[in-house]
Design a protein around this motif. Structure first.
Motif, PDB file in Angstrom:
ATOM      1  N   LEU A 389       0.838  -1.204   0.000  1.00  0.00           N
ATOM      2  CA  LEU A 389       0.000   0.000   0.000  1.00  0.00           C
ATOM      3  C   LEU A 389       0.873   1.254   0.000  1.00  0.00           C
ATOM      4  O   LEU A 389       1.801   1.358   0.805  1.00  0.00           O
ATOM      5  N   PRO A 390       0.616   2.216  -0.899  1.00  0.00           N
ATOM      6  CA  PRO A 390       1.359   3.483  -0.848  1.00  0.00           C
ATOM      7  C   PRO A 390       1.163   4.173   0.497  1.00  0.00           C
ATOM      8  O   PRO A 390       0.037   4.208   1.018  1.00  0.00           O
ATOM      9  N   GLU A 412      13.788   9.051   6.214  1.00  0.00           N
ATOM     10  CA  GLU A 412      14.691   7.901   6.202  1.00  0.00           C
ATOM     11  C   GLU A 412      14.098   6.724   6.975  1.00  0.00           C
ATOM     12  O   GLU A 412      14.257   5.564   6.578  1.00  0.00           O
ATOM     13  N   ALA A 413      13.393   7.017   8.072  1.00  0.00           N
ATOM     14  CA  ALA A 413      12.850   5.942   8.909  1.00  0.00           C
ATOM     15  C   ALA A 413      11.579   5.338   8.316  1.00  0.00           C
ATOM     16  O   ALA A 413      11.395   4.118   8.339  1.00  0.00           O
ATOM     17  N   LEU A 414      10.694   6.185   7.784  1.00  0.00           N
ATOM     18  CA  LEU A 414       9.368   5.705   7.352  1.00  0.00           C
ATOM     19  C   LEU A 414       9.268   5.470   5.853  1.00  0.00           C
ATOM     20  O   LEU A 414       8.325   4.831   5.394  1.00  0.00           O
ATOM     21  N   ARG A 415      10.173   6.043   5.074  1.00  0.00           N
ATOM     22  CA  ARG A 415      10.216   5.836   3.620  1.00  0.00           C
ATOM     23  C   ARG A 415       8.854   6.044   2.951  1.00  0.00           C
ATOM     24  O   ARG A 415       8.348   5.158   2.256  1.00  0.00           O
ATOM     25  N   PRO A 416       8.224   7.184   3.164  1.00  0.00           N
ATOM     26  CA  PRO A 416       6.905   7.404   2.563  1.00  0.00           C
ATOM     27  C   PRO A 416       7.002   7.690   1.070  1.00  0.00           C
ATOM     28  O   PRO A 416       8.046   8.123   0.568  1.00  0.00           O
ATOM     29  N   ARG A 417       5.894   7.465   0.383  1.00  0.00           N
ATOM     30  CA  ARG A 417       5.812   7.834  -1.031  1.00  0.00           C
ATOM     31  C   ARG A 417       5.862   9.355  -1.175  1.00  0.00           C
ATOM     32  O   ARG A 417       6.472   9.892  -2.112  1.00  0.00           O
ATOM     33  N   ALA A 418       5.199  10.051  -0.263  1.00  0.00           N
ATOM     34  CA  ALA A 418       5.172  11.517  -0.258  1.00  0.00           C
ATOM     35  C   ALA A 418       5.008  11.965   1.184  1.00  0.00           C
ATOM     36  O   ALA A 418       4.569  11.192   2.049  1.00  0.00           O
ATOM     37  N   HIS A 419       5.370  13.212   1.449  1.00  0.00           N
ATOM     38  CA  HIS A 419       5.167  13.743   2.791  1.00  0.00           C
ATOM     39  C   HIS A 419       4.500  15.110   2.698  1.00  0.00           C
ATOM     40  O   HIS A 419       4.585  15.802   1.685  1.00  0.00           O
ATOM     41  N   HIS A 420       3.831  15.492   3.794  1.00  0.00           N
ATOM     42  CA  HIS A 420       3.050  16.720   3.837  1.00  0.00           C
ATOM     43  C   HIS A 420       3.307  17.414   5.172  1.00  0.00           C
ATOM     44  O   HIS A 420       3.301  16.768   6.225  1.00  0.00           O
TER      45      HIS A 420
END
Length: 732
Positions: A389-390, A412-420
């Motif tokens: 899941l993205p 670096e820790a969570l490696r999200p597709r995008a951040h807000h």
């Protein structure tokens, strides 16, 4: 006088909706009905109101009217509004008592749900009987749109041909090379069409067609189609669909429009699951703010384990496992709710519960929420259901925060597709978050072009005046300079100040012995540091920003979406021969102006944004003054050029300057990107010819003004087109 209870039980047993129930279930159901007496002409149901109950007609007559015209008269034993037991759709007709009045038995949806909690067979029986009608109601408007089926007989004809199929997330509808014998119409959910390399080329939502190659002569599938969330599709024989002139004309229109819309077809609402990423995360506040904004774009459902339990009148229903008796009833109820809403906000539990796993199965995006000041978790921990899941990250900052800090460790820790980045007290932040999650974000792609790139500032001013927000910025060279200025400040007047600073040639040009470049580039470095800040990083900006440079070492494009803003912009605007190249960290990559490979990164922006609006600003549009009235031979003496400038008589030599040649050369390799911008953008703003030369940065005022005048006209014409302002709330 009301009929005796045993008469109601007999009536229930004769109604197909309940005919399969056991005697005990019928008895329990009968206790929930209440009698309602209606006088002649008295209203029972009003068209357009939400459905909250169903009725059985015991005696008398009911008159059914649509838009004021009577269309049916119901006799004793008739069922009215049974769909309200599964969902809360708007009533499609008005129902009132006949001339002699009527007696009905009424069952409220809430009472039915409470009863179904202890009698799962009730909901299952109702769902199975109502399923064909649910499917017909879901499919009918799509049949009218695709095949022109406008009456009951035509709808029934096409419905009989439809083969329904449900896909779980990640399930393949078909693969490349499969026989192409059917076309598929998406009824609900979201599908991804992937090319031979596995990259997404198109997104298909409700109302879209996939597998269209079956009706245009291809014997085998050319793509792979995968469900990115739980989806329902119907298959029609290719030969039958292809024989419909209406279908083929709509299909042709879709194929033409698809490229300009980033390959997005149909209605693709947001299904978002919110989870905490740290202790004290304001999940409810963020999810509530997003849901409030999603409601402006379509029917929106907000579900948590608590609300599900409340709807069923029993604690623990939301945590039902697959082996629990209530699980089928819960699944069917959720199915009906999700079909009835375009957008779904799912609030997961703090821990790895059954409800959390269910939320992740139903969502197409998981959003992790954390206070920006919280300790960064050592790693991302999500249930197995979120493996494919993205994942997006929302960092919540105090309302007085001027600029985010310390984002890199989170990424670096969570490696999200995008951040807000959001502040709960700042509506602009929450608006931007909602648009991005809903696929309605506005992205701005800004080209290079040297001093002519100041036209981008005129565009920013025009967008602001028309109330068009900017949610994402991509830029190359001068477009990177302007775009970074806006993303750092989120303020157009501040970008004007940037133009004034950058317009001072003394702050840019420190000429040196031209062995590496014409300038030493110390001054441009200092100017960029002063514009954006020495320690301002791309990941710490309110408005996401990305720029591109070109690697001389590997002949590849480099995308800069992390690290110091000034250094990324410096690499993107390192005009070969004018400014020294930038040596990437590690010393093994030499970077120069991104225009060498991609002078307008509109394709990259569309790939990042997916759905949404892409606006491309092309400062290269006008013919350069260097191209006009030139006169020189096959070999040119610099002394001859100098003599032409200082001696008023003799043979005139007019050749492009070294600087102008270097500037123009940077964009030649990516001319095809400029020409193809309309493939990726909803609006391409190309400016008229300008007398300003590429390095005349001190002419910023006239360039901005010219860009503004042209942008005002282009935006006004674009906004007049139907469906242009998709970021705005829907208006009834």
């Amino acid at each position: 006088m009301a009929p005796a209870p045993h008469d109601l039980r007999q009536l229930l047993a004769e109604v197909p909706l309940f005919s399969g129930l056991s005697g005990s279930d019928v008895g329990a159901l009968a206790e929930r009905f209440v009698p309602v007496e209606l006088a002649a002409g008295e209203l029972l149901i009003r068209q357009g109101e939400p459905g909250e109950f169903m009725c059985l007609l015991a005696t008398g007559e009911l008159v059914v009217s649509v838009d004021g015209a009577a269309v049916d008269r119901l006799q004793p034993g008739a069922v009215v509004g049974e769909m309200a037991l599964l969902t809360t759709p708007e009533r499609s007709a008005t129902v009132s008592a006949g001339p002699s009045g009527a007696l009905v038995w009424r069952l409220d949806r809430v009472d039915f749900e409470h009863l179904a909690a202890g009698h799962p067979a009730l909901l299952e029986a109702v769902h199975e009987v109502a399923r064909p009608r649910l499917e017909r109601a879901q499919l009918a408007p799509l049949l009218a749109d695709r095949f022109g089926a406008t009456n009951g007989a035509e709808v029934s004809q096409w419905h009989a041909l439809a083969r329904w199929r449900r896909l779980g997330r990640g399930e393949v509808l078909y693969r490349a090379g499969d026989p192409a014998t059917e076309v598929f119409l998406v009824v609900s959910g979201r599908l991804e069409v992937r090319d031979g390399s596995g990259q997404r080329s198109r997104v298909a939502g409700r109302g879209a067609v996939v597998g269209e190659s079956a009706v245009v002569g291809a014997g085998t599938r050319q793509h792979e189609v995968v469900a990115s969330r739980e989806s329902d599709v119907v298959a029609f024989p290719a030969a039958v669909a292809g024989a419909s002139a209406r279908f083929m004309s709509r299909l042709a229109a879709d194929l033409v429009a698809g490229a300009a819309q980033g390959g997005v077809a149909g209605t693709v609402g947001a299904h978002v699951a919110f989870l905490p990423a740290a202790d004290g995360a304001p999940v409810a506040e963020v999810a509530g703010a997003v849901a409030q904004r999603l409601r402006a774009w379509g029917p929106t459902l907000v579900l948590s384990s608590r609300t599900v339990d409340e709807r069923f009148g029993r604690e623990g229903v939301s945590q039902a496992g697959t082996s629990d008796n209530i699980a089928p009833a819960l699944a069917m109820w959720l199915d009906a709710q999700l079909r009835a809403h375009e957008h779904v906000v799912l609030m997961a539990d703090p821990g790895p519960t059954q409800w959390t796993a269910r939320c992740l199965r139903l969502a197409d995006t998981a959003v992790l929420v954390a206070p920006a000041s919280a300790p960064v978790p050592p790693e991302r921990r999500l249930p197995a259901a979120a493996a494919d899941l993205p994942v997006d990250l929302v960092l919540v900052h105090p309302d007085g925060t001027k600029r985010p800090r310390g984002t890199a460790p989170w990424l670096e820790a969570l490696r999200p597709r995008a951040h807000h980045h959001v502040r709960l007290g700042e509506p602009r932040d929450l608006d931007r978050l909602a648009r991005r999650l809903a696929g309605r974000a506005i992205g701005l792609a800004l080209s290079g072009g040297g001093a002519r790139g100041y036209t981008h500032i005129g565009l920013l001013k025009a967008l602001e005046e028309r109330g068009v927000p900017v949610d994402v910025v991509y830029g190359t060279s001068m477009g990177a300079v302007i775009g970074a200025g806006y993303s750092v400040s989120v303020d157009v007047p501040e970008v004007y100040r940037l133009a004034a600073m950058f317009g001072d040639r003394k702050r840019l040009m420190d000429k040196t012995l031209p062995l590496v470049a014409l300038t030493r580039s110390r001054k441009v470095n200092e100017t960029l540091r002063s514009l954006y800040g020495e320690d301002t990083t791309i990941e710490d900006l309110w408005v996401p920003f990305t720029c591109v440079s070109a690697s001389l070492t590997h002949a590849e494009l480099r995308v800069h979406d992390r690290g110091p803003v000034w250094r990324a912009v410096r690499a993107s605007a390192a005009i070969p021969g004018v400014f020294t190249p930038v040596l990437a960290e590690g010393g093994s990559d030499v970077l120069v102006d991104g225009g060498v490979i991609n002078s307008l990164p509109v394709d990259l922006l569309r790939s990042f944004l997916g759905q949404g609006v892409v606006i491309a600003s092309n400062a290269y549009g006008g013919k350069a003054p260097e191209e006009e009235r030139l006169s020189f031979g096959d070999d040119v003496s610099g002394w001859a050029v100098l003599r032409s400038k200082v001696v008023p008589f003799g043979r005139r030599v007019k050749a492009p300057s070294l600087l102008s040649t270097l500037m123009r050369a940077t964009s030649l390799a990516s001319k095809s990107v400029l020409d193809d911008a309309s493939r990726y953008a909803d609006l391409v703003v190309t400016y008229p010819s300008s007398t300003v030369r590429s390095l005349e940065f001190d002419h910023y005022e006239e360039t901005i003004a010219a860009g503004y005048r042209h942008a005002v006209e282009a935006i006004a014409a674009w906004l007049e087109k139907p469906g242009a302002a998709t970021w705005l709330p829907a208006v009834d």
